[in-house]
Design an enzyme around this catalytic site. Structure first.
Site, PDB file in Angstrom:
ATOM      1  N   GLY A  12       9.606  71.531  23.599  1.00 39.15           N
ATOM      2  CA  GLY A  12       8.415  71.043  22.895  1.00 39.15           C
ATOM      3  C   GLY A  12       8.713  69.757  22.145  1.00 39.15           C
ATOM      4  N   ALA A 114      10.877  78.279  12.252  1.00 35.77           N
ATOM      5  CA  ALA A 114       9.946  77.168  12.031  1.00 35.77           C
ATOM      6  C   ALA A 114       8.630  77.750  11.544  1.00 35.77           C
ATOM      7  CB  ALA A 114       9.742  76.390  13.326  1.00 35.77           C
ATOM      8  N   TYR A 145      -2.671  81.855  14.345  1.00 34.61           N
ATOM      9  CA  TYR A 145      -1.514  81.019  14.014  1.00 34.61           C
ATOM     10  C   TYR A 145      -1.084  81.248  12.568  1.00 34.61           C
ATOM     11  CZ  TYR A 145       1.321  76.714  13.698  1.00 34.61           C
ATOM     12  OH  TYR A 145       2.339  75.802  13.516  1.00 34.61           O
ATOM     13  N   THR A 175       3.934  66.931  11.276  1.00 33.14           N
ATOM     14  CA  THR A 175       5.013  66.074  11.769  1.00 33.14           C
ATOM     15  C   THR A 175       4.510  65.316  12.991  1.00 33.14           C
ATOM     16  OG1 THR A 175       6.620  67.655  10.947  1.00 33.14           O
ATOM     17  CG2 THR A 175       7.407  66.116  12.610  1.00 33.14           C
ATOM     18  N   ARG A 186      -4.031  66.752  18.053  1.00 36.30           N
ATOM     19  CA  ARG A 186      -3.563  66.500  16.683  1.00 36.30           C
ATOM     20  C   ARG A 186      -3.871  65.053  16.327  1.00 36.30           C
ATOM     21  NH1 ARG A 186       2.085  69.726  15.982  1.00 36.30           N
ATOM     22  NH2 ARG A 186       2.265  69.522  18.230  1.00 36.30           N
TER      23      ARG A 186
HETATM   24  N1  LIG Z   1       4.403  69.647  14.744  1.00 38.64           N
HETATM   25  C1  LIG Z   1       4.043  70.024  13.547  1.00 38.64           C
HETATM   26  O1  LIG Z   1       3.438  69.249  12.808  1.00 38.64           O
HETATM   27  C2  LIG Z   1       4.378  71.407  13.038  1.00 38.64           C
HETATM   28  C3  LIG Z   1       3.958  71.761  11.746  1.00 38.64           C
HETATM   29  C4  LIG Z   1       4.260  73.023  11.287  1.00 38.64           C
HETATM   30  C5  LIG Z   1       4.996  73.898  12.043  1.00 38.64           C
HETATM   31  N2  LIG Z   1       5.399  73.540  13.284  1.00 38.64           N
HETATM   32  C6  LIG Z   1       6.142  74.535  14.069  1.00 38.64           C
HETATM   33  O2  LIG Z   1       7.249  73.939  14.704  1.00 38.64           O
HETATM   34  C7  LIG Z   1       7.439  74.531  15.979  1.00 38.64           C
HETATM   35  C8  LIG Z   1       7.450  73.453  17.049  1.00 38.64           C
HETATM   36  O3  LIG Z   1       6.221  72.762  16.994  1.00 38.64           O
HETATM   37  P1  LIG Z   1       5.903  71.534  17.971  1.00 38.64           P
HETATM   38  O4  LIG Z   1       5.020  70.613  17.253  1.00 38.64           O
HETATM   39  O5  LIG Z   1       7.158  71.043  18.576  1.00 38.64           O
HETATM   40  O6  LIG Z   1       4.992  72.260  19.048  1.00 38.64           O
HETATM   41  P2  LIG Z   1       5.084  72.252  20.640  1.00 38.64           P
HETATM   42  O7  LIG Z   1       3.867  72.960  21.117  1.00 38.64           O
HETATM   43  O8  LIG Z   1       5.345  70.891  21.145  1.00 38.64           O
HETATM   44  O9  LIG Z   1       6.374  73.132  20.907  1.00 38.64           O
HETATM   45  C9  LIG Z   1       6.357  74.520  21.008  1.00 38.64           C
HETATM   46  C10 LIG Z   1       7.252  74.921  22.153  1.00 38.64           C
HETATM   47  O10 LIG Z   1       7.274  76.353  22.249  1.00 38.64           O
HETATM   48  C11 LIG Z   1       7.118  76.710  23.617  1.00 38.64           C
HETATM   49  N3  LIG Z   1       6.555  78.051  23.673  1.00 38.64           N
HETATM   50  C12 LIG Z   1       5.319  78.448  23.308  1.00 38.64           C
HETATM   51  N4  LIG Z   1       5.183  79.776  23.494  1.00 38.64           N
HETATM   52  C13 LIG Z   1       6.373  80.218  23.965  1.00 38.64           C
HETATM   53  C14 LIG Z   1       6.857  81.485  24.352  1.00 38.64           C
HETATM   54  N5  LIG Z   1       6.089  82.586  24.290  1.00 38.64           N
HETATM   55  N6  LIG Z   1       8.130  81.599  24.793  1.00 38.64           N
HETATM   56  C15 LIG Z   1       8.928  80.501  24.886  1.00 38.64           C
HETATM   57  N7  LIG Z   1       8.513  79.261  24.553  1.00 38.64           N
HETATM   58  C16 LIG Z   1       7.253  79.128  24.092  1.00 38.64           C
HETATM   59  C17 LIG Z   1       6.192  75.659  24.181  1.00 38.64           C
HETATM   60  O11 LIG Z   1       6.222  75.575  25.590  1.00 38.64           O
HETATM   61  C18 LIG Z   1       6.740  74.413  23.504  1.00 38.64           C
HETATM   62  O12 LIG Z   1       7.802  73.854  24.228  1.00 38.64           O
HETATM   63  C19 LIG Z   1       6.320  75.552  16.175  1.00 38.64           C
HETATM   64  O13 LIG Z   1       6.801  76.829  15.831  1.00 38.64           O
HETATM   65  C20 LIG Z   1       5.288  75.111  15.178  1.00 38.64           C
HETATM   66  O14 LIG Z   1       4.496  76.190  14.732  1.00 38.64           O
HETATM   67  C21 LIG Z   1       5.097  72.317  13.799  1.00 38.64           C
END
Ligand SMILES: NC(=O)c1ccc[n+]([C@@H]2O[C@H](COP(=O)([O-])OP(=O)(O)OC[C@H]3O[C@@H](n4cnc5c(N)ncnc54)[C@H](O)[C@@H]3O)[C@@H](O)[C@H]2O)c1
Length: 351
Positions: A12, A114, A145, A175, A186
């Site tokens: 991700g 996370a 969520y 982020t 987003r």
């Molecule tokens: N980006 C942000 O602003 C933000 C803010 C708060 C929290 N987060 C947390 O950080 C983490 C990463 O976020 P991100 O922005 O990189 O999101 P993203 O969607 O790009 O990454 C999430 C990854 O998890 C994988 N995934 C989803 N369900 C899955 C499953 N059941 N089994 C295995 N893999 C699975 C997806 O394919 C993806 O690669 C998440 O847990 C998110 O909740 C992100």
């Protein structure tokens, strides 16, 4: 000693940057992902590294591996993606956490979670400190969520108390950076892609709602700093950038930095969208000596460069910007419909 580190959600947006950094620091990395929102493009440049391994797996199902540390990031992070299959979103947060905590317990290793600023819901306290318990709707469209992440935190702390496990919980705030999913709805990626393809820039509400934007490199520093903190420090700890910007200011900056001729248009605000969000990062400053360093303009330039390259390379040629929120039109690039690539299709569900 080279550590073998498991990163769930490693393909991700944030996960791919984390894998990259952990490899740079001389570790072996096992990336586990079901490619729901992650993409192979994000980790393509790591595939030749002898110490990088990818496993396609849904963490809602148990996983047996031998590793020295676990970073649990698997979970779709944008409303469009986590609301696509809300039951699966709760499952990945709850069952996924149980499976990863079970693995960490068996291996007796440290595990990072996370978590998110969404655990604060629509906050009535500003800025949000870790002690604040939040104001969350348990039955709304975002609840899968928000409540899923809250339950995951509960599980982490119960495993810590009950099984004496070393847990590290970060509450991540908004982020942005290269490798954000171009269709995740987003605000930063939406505005940049809309500006680059010359579509109107869509603001939901009057644009006076604020957000604070943390560049991904800063966040990864904070995540690794928390994981490597030498004493027991469970958190939760806020990681984010406390500099608040209105959504309107962000739109104006994107228009200016891209040199776009896109106009700014306003649409109704979706349900439960928080009006204001800003982290109090005093705990991270004090404990981890961490604070974001990248200015919004610098981070936006790098992100714009990434999306510009992405669109020019043709990877975005089938791009359809989807947005489930009210009044949003589907925008197309090159007039084509979406295809079944990793970028556009959710993985099939086993249950
Ligand atoms: N980006 C942000 O602003 C933000 C803010 C708060 C929290 N987060 C947390 O950080 C983490 C990463 O976020 P991100 O922005 O990189 O999101 P993203 O969607 O790009 O990454 C999430 C990854 O998890 C994988 N995934 C989803 N369900 C899955 C499953 N059941 N089994 C295995 N893999 C699975 C997806 O394919 C993806 O690669 C998440 O847990 C998110 O909740 C992100």
């Amino acid at each position: 000693m080279r550590k073998r580190i498991l990163v769930t959600g490693g393909s991700g947006f944030i996960g791919s940057h984390l894998c990259e950094r952990l490899l740079e620091e001389g570790n072996e990395v096992v990336c586990v992902d079901n490619f729901f929102t992650g993409t192979k493009y994000n980790i393509k440049h790591l595939l030749d590294d002898t110490f990088f391994e990818v496993i396609r797996h849904d963490i809602c199902f148990p996983l047996y591996l031998e590793v020295d540390e676990i970073y649990n990031l698997a979970c779709p992070a944008s409303p469009i993606h986590y609301q696509h299959d809300p039951v699966q979103t709760t499952k990945v947060n709850v069952l996924g956490a149980i499976n990863m905590l079970g693995l960490a317990k068996r291996l007796k290793v440290k595990i990072f979670q996370a978590s998110t600023s969404e655990v604060y819901g629509n906050p009535d306290v500003h800025p949000q400190k870790e002690e604040y318990w939040g104001n969350v709707n348990p039955i709304g469209p975002r609840s899968c969520y928000d409540e899923g992440k809250r339950c995951a935190e509960t599980l982490f702390f119960d495993y810590h108390r009950q099984h004496d496990m070393d847990i590290r919980v970060a509450r991540i705030f908004n982020t942005y950076g290269p490798r954000m999913h171009p269709k995740d709805g987003r605000v930063v990626s939406n505005f940049i892609v809309q500006a680059l393809i010359g579509n109107p820039i869509t603001i939901y509400g009057d644009g006076m709602q604020t957000r604070s934007f943390c560049y991904v490199d800063d966040l990864v520093n904070g995540i690794i700093g928390l994981m490597n903190y030498p004493e027991m420090f469970t958190g939760p700890v806020n990681l984010g950038n406390p500099v608040e910007k209105t959504i309107y200011e962000l739109a104006e900056m994107v228009v200016e930095l891209t040199g776009s001729k896109s106009e700014i248009v306003f649409k109704p605000l979706p349900t439960d969208d928080p009006v204001r969000r800003r982290p109090d990062i005093n705990l991270a400053k004090k404990k981890l000596d961490w604070a974001p360093e990248v200015e919004l303009e610098t981070g936006l330039r790098a992100t714009i460069e990434y999306f510009d390259e992405f669109l020019r390379s043709g990877k975005g040629k089938d791009l359809v910007l989807t947005d489930s929120r009210p009044g949003h039109k589907r925008a197309r690039v090159n007039g084509k419909k979406r295809t079944g690539s990793d970028m556009s299709k959710p993985a099939s569900r086993a249950n």
